[in-house]
Design a protein around this motif. Structure first.
Motif, short mmCIF file in Angstrom:
data_model
loop_
_atom_site.label_atom_id
_atom_site.label_comp_id
_atom_site.label_asym_id
_atom_site.label_seq_id
_atom_site.Cartn_x
_atom_site.Cartn_y
_atom_site.Cartn_z
N ILE A 36 2.08 7.33 6.51
CA ILE A 36 0.67 7.64 6.69
C ILE A 36 -0.18 6.51 6.14
O ILE A 36 -1.19 6.12 6.72
CB ILE A 36 0.31 8.96 5.98
CG1 ILE A 36 1.06 10.14 6.61
CG2 ILE A 36 -1.19 9.22 6.02
CD1 ILE A 36 1.00 11.43 5.82
N ALA A 37 0.25 5.93 5.01
CA ALA A 37 -0.54 4.88 4.36
C ALA A 37 -0.42 3.54 5.07
O ALA A 37 -1.33 2.72 5.02
CB ALA A 37 -0.12 4.74 2.90
N CYS A 38 0.71 3.29 5.72
CA CYS A 38 1.00 1.96 6.26
C CYS A 38 -0.03 1.53 7.30
O CYS A 38 -0.22 2.21 8.29
CB CYS A 38 2.38 1.92 6.88
SG CYS A 38 2.77 0.29 7.55
N PRO A 39 -0.71 0.39 7.08
CA PRO A 39 -1.65 -0.09 8.09
C PRO A 39 -0.96 -0.80 9.24
O PRO A 39 -1.60 -1.15 10.22
CB PRO A 39 -2.55 -1.05 7.32
CG PRO A 39 -1.93 -1.28 5.98
CD PRO A 39 -0.69 -0.48 5.88
N PRO A 42 -1.41 -5.14 -4.23
CA PRO A 42 -2.60 -4.31 -4.04
C PRO A 42 -3.65 -4.50 -5.13
O PRO A 42 -3.32 -4.68 -6.27
CB PRO A 42 -2.04 -2.88 -4.09
CG PRO A 42 -0.76 -2.99 -4.84
CD PRO A 42 -0.23 -4.36 -4.60
N ALA A 56 -5.92 11.23 7.63
CA ALA A 56 -5.23 9.96 7.40
C ALA A 56 -4.06 9.82 8.36
O ALA A 56 -3.52 10.81 8.85
CB ALA A 56 -4.72 9.92 5.97
N GLY A 57 -3.69 8.60 8.64
CA GLY A 57 -2.48 8.36 9.43
C GLY A 57 -2.58 8.77 10.89
O GLY A 57 -1.58 9.05 11.53
N ASN A 80 1.98 0.30 10.82
CA ASN A 80 2.81 1.16 11.67
C ASN A 80 4.31 0.99 11.45
O ASN A 80 5.09 1.12 12.39
CB ASN A 80 2.50 0.86 13.13
CG ASN A 80 2.17 2.13 13.88
OD1 ASN A 80 2.46 3.23 13.37
ND2 ASN A 80 1.61 2.00 15.05
N VAL A 115 0.83 -1.21 0.00
CA VAL A 115 0.00 0.00 0.00
C VAL A 115 0.87 1.26 0.00
O VAL A 115 0.54 2.26 -0.63
CB VAL A 115 -0.96 -0.02 1.20
CG1 VAL A 115 -1.51 1.36 1.48
CG2 VAL A 115 -2.11 -0.96 0.92
N GLY A 160 -6.35 5.27 10.64
CA GLY A 160 -4.95 4.93 10.92
C GLY A 160 -4.42 4.01 9.83
O GLY A 160 -4.57 2.81 9.90
N GLY A 161 -3.81 4.58 8.80
CA GLY A 161 -3.31 3.75 7.71
C GLY A 161 -4.41 3.47 6.70
O GLY A 161 -5.59 3.66 6.97
N MET A 162 -4.01 3.02 5.52
CA MET A 162 -4.99 2.80 4.46
C MET A 162 -5.84 1.57 4.76
O MET A 162 -5.42 0.66 5.46
CB MET A 162 -4.27 2.63 3.12
CG MET A 162 -3.72 3.94 2.60
SD MET A 162 -5.05 5.16 2.37
CE MET A 162 -4.08 6.68 2.31
#
Lengths: 397, 431
Positions: free
Chosen positions: A67-70, B261, B285-286, A72, A17, B33-35
């Protein structure tokens, strides 16, 4: 040896992602993307530092991967560390040296600002810079101000601040000090209207450009200086720069591995401070602005979770019609976009944002970050304002 | 500052709820928190795929009508049939206005193909996955060519072909496998092995290479009337790209999702976010919500954690759409199953060795997939003391009492519960 606290790369589930949301990977296939450069390659680098890949240099450290990382994973941090920990550069790099010494360059140029601004914009100077310093010919530079904000404060502003009982310390950063005094003055007007007197403390460049250019030891020196002086204060501390705030709050501790506990609980990016004050009912009297503006959220502000507060504050300004732009990186990434080798990528990254702005057809663009401001002003026809400036515009005289 | 509605979690449920709330004029923020896991999804919406005994459901709404009578704890029962129907129509309308039309087979389910070639029932799909034209081709037993790009590693055409041949609807259909090469891409210095679906979808999105790709498709497909490609023929412009490819090749183009993905899921994610923004919603986001304060059966505030510092956020209503174990809404520990933000009551109570079946592909599925937060009849979350929390509603996979995998209903429950939450909140706040 692997330090056990540094194994966030092991939390990567390989979902890719981050690569989907990496602005650099979107703009060029030369960068394999944060997953491959970060957690994937880190395993190899730990085994053998010679496996460091030269494509790391394309990373802008915008932190959108994090920010995208699910899961962490501190992807950008892994890449930044790998960039400078495994590769030690010993030769002198004049461009990177001067570009990252904002204090040194700023304090000289502000003395002779009129001449500097004139000379820098001459075609012959730009051609020289393009060829010898590898600074892109068409890149616009922010004009330097006459004198520093610090001097201005000491001479004219400090005495007006004495009557206030409630105090706030202001980390103005290099941009206000050397380039944009009026944002500093706006901040003081806004703080005064909310009943706060503003102090400034001794400070040096927060270190963001130093870290980006690999001068880690120098960055640590600056951090040590700032930590010492900020820790001496007892009041809340605010900064109007999203990237300075991020460095003071996060990078000092996590990247430079220094102890910033002396002030961390008191320091906020400005809109968080104002948001909290507004929430307590401390809202200055404002007149309706009658302005339509588009808001661009800077990457580092998103990473530190500050966008919510900026939007919250902007929505309290009467008569401000706000268009919230989809989150896109502007591409400049501090000093990254000021270099020949990155210029094309930097412009390609920003193109999506410039289109969004044009479609929104605002009167102004609003953003929190100084280099985003430079990039947007250079690539669109709009003037860019800081949220604090908008509040200052709305204040009743 | 107090929001009307704060939604914790920005996935299918969170976004659907956010769109409805913002459309109703509520000051809405989504904190994510995250995509989300749409990025790993099929991009189709399963409403009700399988019965309790594992048989395929033909008419999902009829099945749900019966389910509501017999299963009091199922989220569908709490939502009610009319809200479920309304929510699906709402979802279709919203995506259609962002140029992602979703097709269904009237009151019937249709089939979608997974990356490994399993054939599963579903209710809503993008037009590259289900359309009346595709239905006709299957009916008339037209020849199918399953194609992949040479060197692309996240999809295996041979495996897909071998697996779908086992399914009754494909049994008398001639299926061939082929590969095509990606035209030279001017900025490429890397091997196609390093490309992920997202990289190739961006090449498609430029539309520059379509004529050459079309030539390649024609060559590899021979006399097949239908072509299946890995699902990456564009993101935002996929609809027009597909039409152009069909016109250039004269063949029907079908998409099969790749390993993550997932571009099919990404299209839904982007479209939902666009809709949410268009109604003035704020998407953060995030940011992770780490805790919440509950006082007298009401949430007082929730908090984010940044650099070791808690910041409070206040709202009139909160929607918990944090997902299940994968998305971090639930956590399994040695001592039991817990909800991660408020430590709410969950139905994950049986002893640890009963949480799962020893057989991974057990027909009865794994009990842990049923686990989630206990809610009352209006989807209000319950505390461990059994009290319903007035201003905290649950949407999507965090809700306990159903098994999204076994029942094939994850997407439907997410959309319907999210819509129901938004309806309830809007009704109360607009009083």
């Amino acid at each position: 040896m692997i330090k056990l606290e540094n194994i966030s790369f092991d939390h990567c589930i390989k979902c890719t992602v981050c690569t989907m949301y990496c602005p650099v990977a979107q703009a060029t296939h030369l960068f394999p993307g944060p997953k491959q450069s970060g957690p994937d390659a880190e395993r190899l680098r730990i085994k053998n530092p010679e496996l460091v890949d030269s494509s790391l240099k394309y990373c802008t450290n915008c932190k959108r991967c994090e920010i995208a990382c699910p899961s962490n994973v501190k992807i950008a941090e892994i890449i930044q560390k790998a960039k400078w920990n495994y590769v030690k550069i010993h030769w002198f790099r004049p461009r990177d040296f001067f570009m990252s010494r904002t204090d040194l360059v700023g304090s000289i140029t502000t003395i002779v600002s009129t001449i500097t601004n004139f000379v820098v914009n001459l075609k012959i100077t730009r051609a020289f810079m393009h060829i010898f310093l590898k600074i892109p010919f068409t890149r616009q530079f922010p004009p330097y101000a006459k004198g520093t904000f610090k001097k201005l404060y000491e001479k004219k502003i400090s005495k007006t601040q004495r009557p206030f009982e409630k105090r706030v310390a202001f980390f103005h950063g290099c941009y206000i000090n050397y380039n944009n005094h009026s944002l500093g003055q706006d901040l003081i007007r806004v703080m005064n209207a909310m009943g706060y007197g503003v102090d400034i403390v001794k400070e040096k460049c927060c270190g963001v450009p130093l870290i980006a250019n690999g001068y880690i030891e120098k960055a640590k020196k600056n951090a040590k200086f700032n930590i010492a002086h900020l820790s001496k204060t007892e009041t809340p501390i605010v900064s109007t720069s999203s990237s300075c705030s991020y460095a003071l709050l996060h990078e000092y501790k996590e990247f430079l591995e220094m102890d910033n506990s002396g002030y961390i609980s008191r320091l906020d990016y400005i809109t968080k401070f104002i948001y909290d004050e507004f929430s307590r009912g401390n809202i200055p009297k404002m007149k309706p602005l009658g302005i339509r503006a588009a808001y661009h959220s800077p990457c580092h502000l998103e990473r530190m979770g500050g966008v919510m507060y900026t939007l919250g504050v902007l929505k309290k300004i009467p008569g401000l019609e706000l268009v919230i732009l989809n989150s896109e990186c502007c591409g400049i990434a501090g000093t990254y976009g000021f270099k020949n080798e990155n210029y094309e990528i930097s412009q390609a990254i920003g193109s999506a944002l410039f289109k969004l702005i044009d479609n929104a057809n605002p009167e102004f663009v609003i953003t929190d970050c100084e280099t985003c401001t430079m990039q947007i002003e250079m690539n669109t026809k709009y003037k860019v304002l800081h949220p604090v400036t908008l509040i200052a515009m709305a204040l009743k005289e | 500052m107090i929001y009307d509605c704060v939604i914790i979690g920005g996935g299918l449920a969170g976004l659907t709820c956010g769109i409805k709330c913002a459309k109703e004029g509520l000051h809405t923020v989504i904190i994510s928190g995250g995509m989300n896991s749409l990025h790993f999804s099929s991009g189709s919406i399963d409403l009700a795929g399988y019965t309790e005994k594992g048989a395929i459901v033909k008419k999902p709404f009829e099945y749900i009508k019966d389910l509501i009578k017999s299963n009091k704890e199922h989220p569908y029962t709490k939502i009610g049939l009319s809200s479920i129907k309304k929510s699906i129509d709402f979802f279709i309308d919203e995506l259609a206005s962002d140029n992602i039309p979703l097709n269904n087979n009237g009151e019937y389910n249709h089939f979608r193909v997974t990356p490994l070639g399993a054939v599963k029932p579903t209710y809503l799909s993008q037009e590259s996955v289900y359309s009346s034209k595709g239905k006709e081709i299957i009916k008339s037993k037209g020849k199918i060519a399953i194609l992949n790009f040479k060197g692309f590693r996240d999809y295996y055409a041979e495996q897909t072909a071998a697996n779908i041949k086992n399914h009754p609807i494909f049994q008398d259909i001639e299926i061939t496998v082929g590969s095509i090469s990606l035209p030279y891409y001017h900025k490429t210095e890397k091997n196609l092995h390093e490309f992920r679906s997202i990289d190739i979808s961006r090449i498609f999105e430029t539309e520059k290479y379509l004529p050459r790709i079309a030539e390649e498709i024609k060559r590899a497909a021979g006399d097949a009337v239908a072509i299946s490609l890995p699902a990456f023929i564009g993101i935002k412009n996929y609809k027009s790209i597909r039409q152009k490819l069909e016109a250039m090749t004269g063949k029907f183009i079908y998409e099969i999702p790749t390993l993550p993905p997932s571009i099919l899921g990404l299209r839904i994610d982007h479209a939902l976010k666009d809709r949410f923004f268009s109604y003035g919603g704020e998407y953060i986001a995030g940011e992770k919500i780490v805790s919440g304060k509950i006082n007298k059966n009401e949430v007082e505030s929730i908090s984010t954690l940044n650099e070791g510092r808690l910041s409070e956020i206040k709202s009139k209503y909160y929607v918990l759409a944090t997902g299940s174990f994968f998305s971090g809404g639930l956590q399994s520990r040695l001592e039991g199953i817990s909800e991660t933000i408020f430590d709410l009551a969950t139905n994950g109570t049986n002893p640890r060795n009963k949480w799962y079946s020893k057989n991974f592909f057990d027909k009865k599925s794994h009990p842990f997939l049923n686990f989630g937060v206990v809610t009352d009849k209006n989807l209000n979350a319950k505390t461990k003391e059994g009290k319903a929390i007035k201003n905290l509603l649950c949407a999507g996979a965090i809700i306990g009492g159903y098994n999204p995998i076994k029942e094939g209903c994850g997407g439907g429950v997410a959309i319907a519960s999210a819509y129901k939450c938004a309806e309830l909140i809007a009704k109360d706040l607009k009083k």
